[in-house]
Design a protein around this motif. Structure first.
Motif, PDB file in Angstrom:
ATOM      1  N   GLY A   1       0.818  -1.210   0.000  1.00 13.23           N
ATOM      2  CA  GLY A   1       0.000   0.000   0.000  1.00 13.23           C
ATOM      3  C   GLY A   1       0.850   1.258   0.000  1.00 13.23           C
ATOM      4  O   GLY A   1       0.489   2.258  -0.629  1.00 13.23           O
ATOM      5  N   LEU A   2       1.990   1.214   0.691  1.00  9.57           N
ATOM      6  CA  LEU A   2       2.905   2.354   0.674  1.00  9.57           C
ATOM      7  C   LEU A   2       3.451   2.592  -0.726  1.00  9.57           C
ATOM      8  O   LEU A   2       3.572   3.742  -1.174  1.00  9.57           O
ATOM      9  CB  LEU A   2       4.054   2.106   1.651  1.00  9.57           C
ATOM     10  N   PHE A   3       3.781   1.519  -1.440  1.00  7.25           N
ATOM     11  CA  PHE A   3       4.266   1.660  -2.810  1.00  7.25           C
ATOM     12  C   PHE A   3       3.211   2.310  -3.707  1.00  7.25           C
ATOM     13  O   PHE A   3       3.527   3.163  -4.535  1.00  7.25           O
ATOM     14  CB  PHE A   3       4.645   0.294  -3.376  1.00  7.25           C
ATOM     15  N   GLN A   4       1.969   1.910  -3.529  1.00  7.72           N
ATOM     16  CA  GLN A   4       0.901   2.509  -4.328  1.00  7.72           C
ATOM     17  C   GLN A   4       0.758   3.994  -4.021  1.00  7.72           C
ATOM     18  O   GLN A   4       0.523   4.810  -4.917  1.00  7.72           O
ATOM     19  CB  GLN A   4      -0.413   1.782  -4.062  1.00  7.72           C
ATOM     20  N   GLY A   5       0.905   4.345  -2.744  1.00  6.39           N
ATOM     21  CA  GLY A   5       0.841   5.761  -2.394  1.00  6.39           C
ATOM     22  C   GLY A   5       1.983   6.563  -2.994  1.00  6.39           C
ATOM     23  O   GLY A   5       1.790   7.697  -3.434  1.00  6.39           O
ATOM     24  N   LEU A   6       3.163   5.958  -3.047  1.00  8.59           N
ATOM     25  CA  LEU A   6       4.299   6.649  -3.656  1.00  8.59           C
ATOM     26  C   LEU A   6       4.087   6.840  -5.152  1.00  8.59           C
ATOM     27  O   LEU A   6       4.436   7.882  -5.714  1.00  8.59           O
ATOM     28  CB  LEU A   6       5.580   5.836  -3.405  1.00  8.59           C
ATOM     29  N   PHE A   7       3.521   5.820  -5.800  1.00 12.24           N
ATOM     30  CA  PHE A   7       3.267   5.940  -7.237  1.00 12.24           C
ATOM     31  C   PHE A   7       2.225   7.023  -7.514  1.00 12.24           C
ATOM     32  O   PHE A   7       2.322   7.763  -8.488  1.00 12.24           O
ATOM     33  CB  PHE A   7       2.791   4.595  -7.786  1.00 12.24           C
TER      34      PHE A   7
ATOM     35  N   ILE B   1      -4.759   8.348 -18.575  1.00  6.61           N
ATOM     36  CA  ILE B   1      -4.088   7.063 -18.821  1.00  6.61           C
ATOM     37  C   ILE B   1      -4.109   6.189 -17.572  1.00  6.61           C
ATOM     38  O   ILE B   1      -4.282   4.967 -17.647  1.00  6.61           O
ATOM     39  CB  ILE B   1      -2.636   7.298 -19.293  1.00  6.61           C
ATOM     40  N   ASN B   2      -3.949   6.807 -16.404  1.00  4.21           N
ATOM     41  CA  ASN B   2      -3.879   6.040 -15.161  1.00  4.21           C
ATOM     42  C   ASN B   2      -5.216   5.413 -14.770  1.00  4.21           C
ATOM     43  O   ASN B   2      -5.236   4.389 -14.073  1.00  4.21           O
ATOM     44  CB  ASN B   2      -3.399   6.931 -14.015  1.00  4.21           C
TER      45      ASN B   2
ATOM     46  N   VAL C   1      10.480  -0.737  -8.808  1.00  2.00           N
ATOM     47  CA  VAL C   1      10.913  -0.408 -10.171  1.00  2.00           C
ATOM     48  C   VAL C   1       9.791   0.311 -10.922  1.00  2.00           C
ATOM     49  O   VAL C   1      10.044   1.242 -11.704  1.00  2.00           O
ATOM     50  CB  VAL C   1      11.357  -1.682 -10.909  1.00  2.00           C
ATOM     51  N   GLN C   2       8.551  -0.103 -10.685  1.00  2.00           N
ATOM     52  CA  GLN C   2       7.422   0.582 -11.317  1.00  2.00           C
ATOM     53  C   GLN C   2       7.366   2.048 -10.900  1.00  2.00           C
ATOM     54  O   GLN C   2       7.100   2.930 -11.721  1.00  2.00           O
ATOM     55  CB  GLN C   2       6.112  -0.116 -10.949  1.00  2.00           C
ATOM     56  N   ILE C   3       7.637   2.315  -9.628  1.00  2.00           N
ATOM     57  CA  ILE C   3       7.630   3.697  -9.146  1.00  2.00           C
ATOM     58  C   ILE C   3       8.729   4.505  -9.826  1.00  2.00           C
ATOM     59  O   ILE C   3       8.501   5.629 -10.300  1.00  2.00           O
ATOM     60  CB  ILE C   3       7.798   3.720  -7.619  1.00  2.00           C
TER      61      ILE C   3
ATOM     62  N   ARG D   1       5.367   2.582 -23.554  1.00  2.00           N
ATOM     63  CA  ARG D   1       6.214   2.255 -22.404  1.00  2.00           C
ATOM     64  C   ARG D   1       5.526   2.600 -21.084  1.00  2.00           C
ATOM     65  O   ARG D   1       5.653   1.860 -20.100  1.00  2.00           O
ATOM     66  CB  ARG D   1       7.542   3.004 -22.524  1.00  2.00           C
ATOM     67  N   TYR D   2       4.795   3.698 -21.055  1.00  5.59           N
ATOM     68  CA  TYR D   2       4.127   4.074 -19.813  1.00  5.59           C
ATOM     69  C   TYR D   2       3.023   3.077 -19.459  1.00  5.59           C
ATOM     70  O   TYR D   2       2.864   2.698 -18.297  1.00  5.59           O
ATOM     71  CB  TYR D   2       3.543   5.480 -19.932  1.00  5.59           C
ATOM     72  N   ILE D   3       2.258   2.652 -20.444  1.00  3.43           N
ATOM     73  CA  ILE D   3       1.223   1.644 -20.187  1.00  3.43           C
ATOM     74  C   ILE D   3       1.867   0.326 -19.760  1.00  3.43           C
ATOM     75  O   ILE D   3       1.374  -0.362 -18.855  1.00  3.43           O
ATOM     76  CB  ILE D   3       0.355   1.445 -21.437  1.00  3.43           C
ATOM     77  N   SER D   4       2.984  -0.014 -20.396  1.00  2.77           N
ATOM     78  CA  SER D   4       3.677  -1.244 -20.034  1.00  2.77           C
ATOM     79  C   SER D   4       4.153  -1.205 -18.590  1.00  2.77           C
ATOM     80  O   SER D   4       4.006  -2.181 -17.840  1.00  2.77           O
ATOM     81  CB  SER D   4       4.858  -1.473 -20.979  1.00  2.77           C
ATOM     82  N   VAL D   5       4.716  -0.069 -18.167  1.00  2.00           N
ATOM     83  CA  VAL D   5       5.168   0.072 -16.780  1.00  2.00           C
ATOM     84  C   VAL D   5       3.982   0.069 -15.824  1.00  2.00           C
ATOM     85  O   VAL D   5       4.046  -0.507 -14.725  1.00  2.00           O
ATOM     86  CB  VAL D   5       6.001   1.357 -16.621  1.00  2.00           C
ATOM     87  N   SER D   6       2.883   0.676 -16.214  1.00  2.46           N
ATOM     88  CA  SER D   6       1.698   0.711 -15.358  1.00  2.46           C
ATOM     89  C   SER D   6       1.116  -0.674 -15.120  1.00  2.46           C
ATOM     90  O   SER D   6       0.416  -0.899 -14.127  1.00  2.46           O
ATOM     91  CB  SER D   6       0.628   1.622 -15.976  1.00  2.46           C
ATOM     92  N   LEU D   7       1.398  -1.605 -16.012  1.00  2.00           N
ATOM     93  CA  LEU D   7       0.890  -2.975 -15.862  1.00  2.00           C
ATOM     94  C   LEU D   7       1.740  -3.822 -14.923  1.00  2.00           C
ATOM     95  O   LEU D   7       1.358  -4.964 -14.632  1.00  2.00           O
ATOM     96  CB  LEU D   7       0.813  -3.655 -17.231  1.00  2.00           C
TER      97      LEU D   7
END
Length: 330
Positions: A11-17, A82-83, A193-195, A227-233
């Protein structure tokens, strides 16, 4: 009990993203200025070509830089657009993982309780053998000359099994700790890495759209979107991989709990279990190791879903088709 995955950290990672959007304007003004310069160069080249009749009068090529400039101006809204579908898909996969990890945590607690029961029984068995040995030491050596050596050897064998069993369970706990830590590290790496990748793409993305104004870099914005969609996945695929890993882990834990219940109720099975390695713990460990390995392949798996070259060719064909349709309508 040591948790397989710390959901609070996820959950912290999601908040950082999500916090990346607070820093979108760091390079936005620079990208807008660069876009203005490139637009002047682009319009100058196009206007000169039309003036000397080297190129026909076309509307679409002249509107394209304005569209790219509008994306840069409304960059925050564009990123949110996009998000939105990516966050929706990620939330569904996260819900699937939470349901699975709840089941695994429940049966893991039962497994740990059974292992503790086996450990307490080992301690009791070793205490009984030590009491027998202390009783034999109190007797005189001459008095023990008539003792049966088979009984003594059986006691020594039993004590030897107890020692080996304690060593085995200690090694098993250490190995499980290391494997669970490895699985956690590989899982956390994917989200971290996603962040990092997402932050770089979001912060420097306006420059990709700015350079797309120039004919030599006309597909730069298409590659950026892919690339952004790929990283978002990454997070979506990560939750799916962890869910599938938990299915295999659940199977291994259920098999082991069945055996632990049986050996606690059967003396012969208990001795066989503590003296030999039946492989069930290995199944649990192998499942987590395989899951950790697959987690590291998520960046590659993501490119199977969103291919930059494929999107580029598709959009290019759509653009060419639109141009031909407009030229035919004139």
């Amino acid at each position: 009990m040591r948790e397989i995955i710390d959901q609070n950290l996820l959950g912290l990672f999601q908040g950082l993203f999500a916090a990346i959007t607070d820093h979108l304007s760091v390079f936005l003004n620079d990208a807008q200025a660069l876009t203005a310069i490139f637009m002047l160069l682009y319009f100058g080249i196009k206007a000169y070509g039309m003036m000397v009749a080297d190129e026909p009068l076309q509307i679409m090529p002249l509107l394209r830089p304005f569209a790219l400039a509008m994306v840069i101006i409304f960059w925050t809204s564009f990123i949110d657009l996009i998000n939105y579908p990516m966050e929706y898909i990620s939330a569904k996969s996260q819900g699937m993982f939470q349901d699975r990890i709840a089941v695994v945590d429940a049966i893991s607690q039962e497994r740990m309780m059974l292992i503790d029961s086996v450990g307490r029984r080992l301690i009791e068995a070793s205490a009984e053998i030590e009491q027998v040995q202390e009783g034999s030491n109190d007797e005189s050596w001459y008095e023990t000359l008539g003792i049966e050596f088979d009984v003594l050897f059986d006691q020594m064998k039993g004590y030897f099994i107890i020692i080996l069993s304690k060593i085995k369970f200690f090694i098993m706990q250490v190995v499980e700790f290391m494997v669970i830590t490895c699985f956690q590290v590989c899982s956390y790496i994917v989200f971290f890495v996603q962040i990092i990748f997402g932050a770089i793409l979001v912060l420097l993305g306006p420059f990709a759209f700015a350079f797309s104004v120039l004919p030599g870099f006309k597909d730069a914005y298409i590659h950026w979107i892919a690339r952004y969609i790929s990283v978002s996945l990454y997070s979506t695929i990560g939750y799916i991989v962890m869910s599938l890993s938990m299915v295999v882990v659940q199977y291994g834990i259920e098999r082991e709990t069945e055996i632990l219940r049986y050996v606690l109720n059967n003396e012969a099975a208990f001795i066989l279990y503590v003296s030999q390695n039946d492989g069930n713990a290995n199944f649990f460990i192998v499942s987590l190791l395989l899951g950790a390995f697959v987690m590291l392949t998520i960046p590659v798996i993501s490119t199977w879903i969103i291919s930059t070259s494929g999107i580029s060719q598709a959009i290019h064909q759509m653009t060419m088709g639109a141009r031909k349709a407009m030229m035919m309508s004139k």
